[in-house]
Each structure stands twice: as structure tokens, then as C-alpha cells.
Design an enzyme around this catalytic site. Sequence first.
Site, PDB file in Angstrom:
ATOM      1  N   GLY A  70       0.809  -1.214   0.000  1.00  0.00           N
ATOM      2  CA  GLY A  70       0.000   0.000   0.000  1.00  0.00           C
ATOM      3  C   GLY A  70       0.842   1.263   0.000  1.00  0.00           C
ATOM      4  CG  ASN A 151      -5.564   3.842   8.591  1.00  0.00           C
ATOM      5  OD1 ASN A 151      -5.919   4.794   7.904  1.00  0.00           O
ATOM      6  ND2 ASN A 151      -4.572   3.920   9.443  1.00  0.00           N
ATOM      7  CD  GLN A 179      -7.498  -0.694   6.983  1.00  0.00           C
ATOM      8  OE1 GLN A 179      -8.326  -1.540   7.344  1.00  0.00           O
ATOM      9  NE2 GLN A 179      -6.241  -0.748   7.363  1.00  0.00           N
ATOM     10  CB  SER A 199      -1.886  -3.250   1.054  1.00  0.00           C
ATOM     11  OG  SER A 199      -0.918  -3.999   1.757  1.00  0.00           O
ATOM     12  CG  HIS A 201      -0.223  -6.529   5.046  1.00  0.00           C
ATOM     13  ND1 HIS A 201      -0.376  -6.098   6.342  1.00  0.00           N
ATOM     14  CD2 HIS A 201       0.184  -5.444   4.354  1.00  0.00           C
ATOM     15  CE1 HIS A 201      -0.050  -4.823   6.423  1.00  0.00           C
ATOM     16  NE2 HIS A 201       0.287  -4.392   5.229  1.00  0.00           N
ATOM     17  CB  THR A 237      13.063 -10.164 -10.054  1.00  0.00           C
ATOM     18  OG1 THR A 237      14.197  -9.963 -10.893  1.00  0.00           O
ATOM     19  CG2 THR A 237      12.467 -11.536 -10.286  1.00  0.00           C
ATOM     20  CB  CYS A 324       0.793   4.469  12.035  1.00  0.00           C
ATOM     21  SG  CYS A 324      -0.071   3.351  10.940  1.00  0.00           S
TER      22      CYS A 324
END
Length: 395
Positions: A70, A151, A179, A199, A201, A237, A324
Site C-alpha cells: 500500500g 484505517n 482498508q 495491499s 496483507h 524481479t 502507526c
Amino acid sequence: MYIYADNAATTKMSKSAVETVLNIMKDVYGNPSSLHSMGQKAKEILEKARKDVADCIGAEFKEVYFTSGGTESDNQAIISAAEIGLLNKKKHIISTKIEHHAVLHTLKKLEKKGFEVTLLDVPEDGIIRVEDFVDAIREDTAFATIMFANNEIGTIQPIGEIGRICREKEIIFHTDAVQAAGHVEIDVKKLNIDMLSLSSHKFHGPKGVGALYVRKNLPLTNIIEGGAQERGKRAGTENLPGIAGMAETLKEACSHLEENARKETALRDRLIVGLSEISHSMLNGDWKNRLPGNVNYIFEGIEGESLLLLLDSRGISASSGSACTSGSLEPSHVLLAIGRPHEVAHGSLRLTISSENTMEEMDYIVEQTKEVVEYLRSISPMWEQITKQKETNNE
Ligand SMILES: *Cc1c(COP(=O)(O)O)cnc(C)c1O
């Protein structure tokens, strides 16, 4: 009992994501850029993943770029939109006070380079007003970046309306949907979204992988230089196991969207109703217009961190609502933006659940939170002051 209730910070990987990641690590170790058959097998998986991600958000296959998550998607979207702005001699940006730091800090950097940023105020319900957005638009507005869902407090922004206005006014529209993706329905075409970050995860996929949707014909600016991967727009990659694991989970989440949302909403509401029995407490953010799995509560007279640690000792993993910046004593910028005073903002608790949680777990959380809040208040000088004040007011 152990309950994980911090799904806005990150999620447990789904079984199918773990399986996909492991299988690809074991069997498909080729480089998608290699011309031999092992490379081509990897390439096929990469492009299938791209199609799955695109399908889930209503995008075209070629409009999806894979990134490291993200944060990178937000950075690249914003920097690209700013570059387009420069070409058109537009240097004004509209965003909000409750964005993730991946957005806010990137905007700060642009400000230092001469861009002008309007951060919209956010009313107490945690939802920006469309009129405020319209008022903020200038001749030279280059782009807007408005998060899909917050979030911390889970509130969902009026993305469809903002998108319509942006399209009409030829303002590029980016949304941080980290989110929201995999949790609520997203159709980038219907919503007139030009760029969107997601994102893995945050929806039960592996960490360190994400995607950026960019409407075709909008030029992307590289923030990572090197090889010609991702049609020359994101070198390095590809993280194939991660990308395939993300696509698999997103596909699964999107096909169970309504069912999961229904389950989570019921769990969430059980929590909210239970916690509302605690005196001098308050839900942060609108109840209805919020993510199905988000609860964010304020309990006056206590410290969120102490609450968090005591809940942890009772088997509950939650967040103090300022994940955060945890470690720092700054209260959350989101809670301050919606008007919570400093001392009150410190007493916040964020519980973010998944459809795998149960009603029994919600009852356990409520019961434990009640006990811990009562205990913390019994030793809190802040609470003593609050109760004294209320008594005086009542006299
Ligand atoms: C988690 C999160 C991010 C950052 O995503 P990462 O993949 O962890 O870099 C950005 N925006 C929001 C709203 C988030 O919740």
C-alpha cells in the site's frame, strides 16, 4: 482464549494464500522475464494474477501494476499525478486530514517542491462533506487523493460522488483503498476512480505485496528504476509467490464479499452495543457508514496503551487506535481531526475483526474490556477529576 482483533494492522493469511505461496516457491521458481519454459510458467501465473486482481475491482487487466504494498502504491500514484499536474501547469492538490501517513508524508514532500495542498476538515462522524470538496476545487487543481475507508475509525468516504466531480472537472482522482479492497465492493469504472492503491496483507494475503490500478492512458512515473518489469513502470524481479498469493486471496474475498460483510457487521454491532454500556464512552466515527469489521471506541479517563496491554494479558490483541505512531505519545491525527481533545483521544481502543471471529469472542471482549476499563478508572487521577467535575455540574 486468544482473540486476534487487530485486522486493520494486518491479517492472518488465509489457507489458500499460504498454499499458493508455498506451491509457487517450491515449483514455479522461474523469473517471469526468462524466455525458457520455467520462466514462461512464472509469466503465466503473473498475468493470471493480474487478471484476477483487475476483475475484483472492475479494472482492465493492463491497468494493474504490482508493487511492494500500500505504501509504495500510494507513493507512486501521488508522485505520478503530481508529474501530470506539472505538465499541465497545475499545482494544487486536495486531500483530507485523516489520510494514512503514506499519503500525508508524500504530500508534505510535494509541498516542499512547490505544490499547494488543501487538507479537508473531517466532521465528527469521520466522513468528509462533498460540499467542502467542491469548495476546495481551484482552476489549478491537479489531483485529489481521498481514502476509500479510514484505517483507524473505519469510516467510508463518498467516493462515488467525489469520482463523478473529479471526472467532470478533469481532476485526477486517486484513492487509498487499502482498508476497503477485499472488504467492500469496489468498481473503479462505476466510481470514476483514476488510481487506486491496495495491499495484500490487509485482506488475508501475504505481506510486502500490493497493487496500483491506473486508468489506461494515464502516464505513470517510476519511483524504482531498473529493468522493464510491469511494462517498464516498476522495476525489479516480481515477487511472484506474493503476487499469486495476493490474487488468490483477493479473488476469494471478492467472491464472498457480501457474506463476509454480513458476518462481520453482526459481530461488529454486538461489540458496539456491548461497549456502549460502559459509561463515559463513545464510538469514534459514524456507525452505519463504516467498514464491517471496524470498532473504535473512546473511554474517558484512561490511557489507551494501558487498556491495550491489559487486554493483551487477557488474550485479546487490539490496537490503541494510533498503531502507526505507537511508541510515541502523540495521539492519533485521525482522532484529533474529528475533534477529540488530546486527553480524550489517548483513551481510544480499536478492535478490528474478521469474519472468522465468533459471537462468543465478541462477548468475551466486551466482558474483559468492561473489567479493565473499570480497573483503570479506579486508579486514574484523570478519571477522578472527570467524575468530580460531573458531580459539580449536577449540583
Ligand atoms: C496499511 C495501510 C497502508 C500501508 O500499506 P502497506 O502495505 O502496509 O504498506 C496504507 N494505507 C492504509 C489506509 C492502510 O491501512
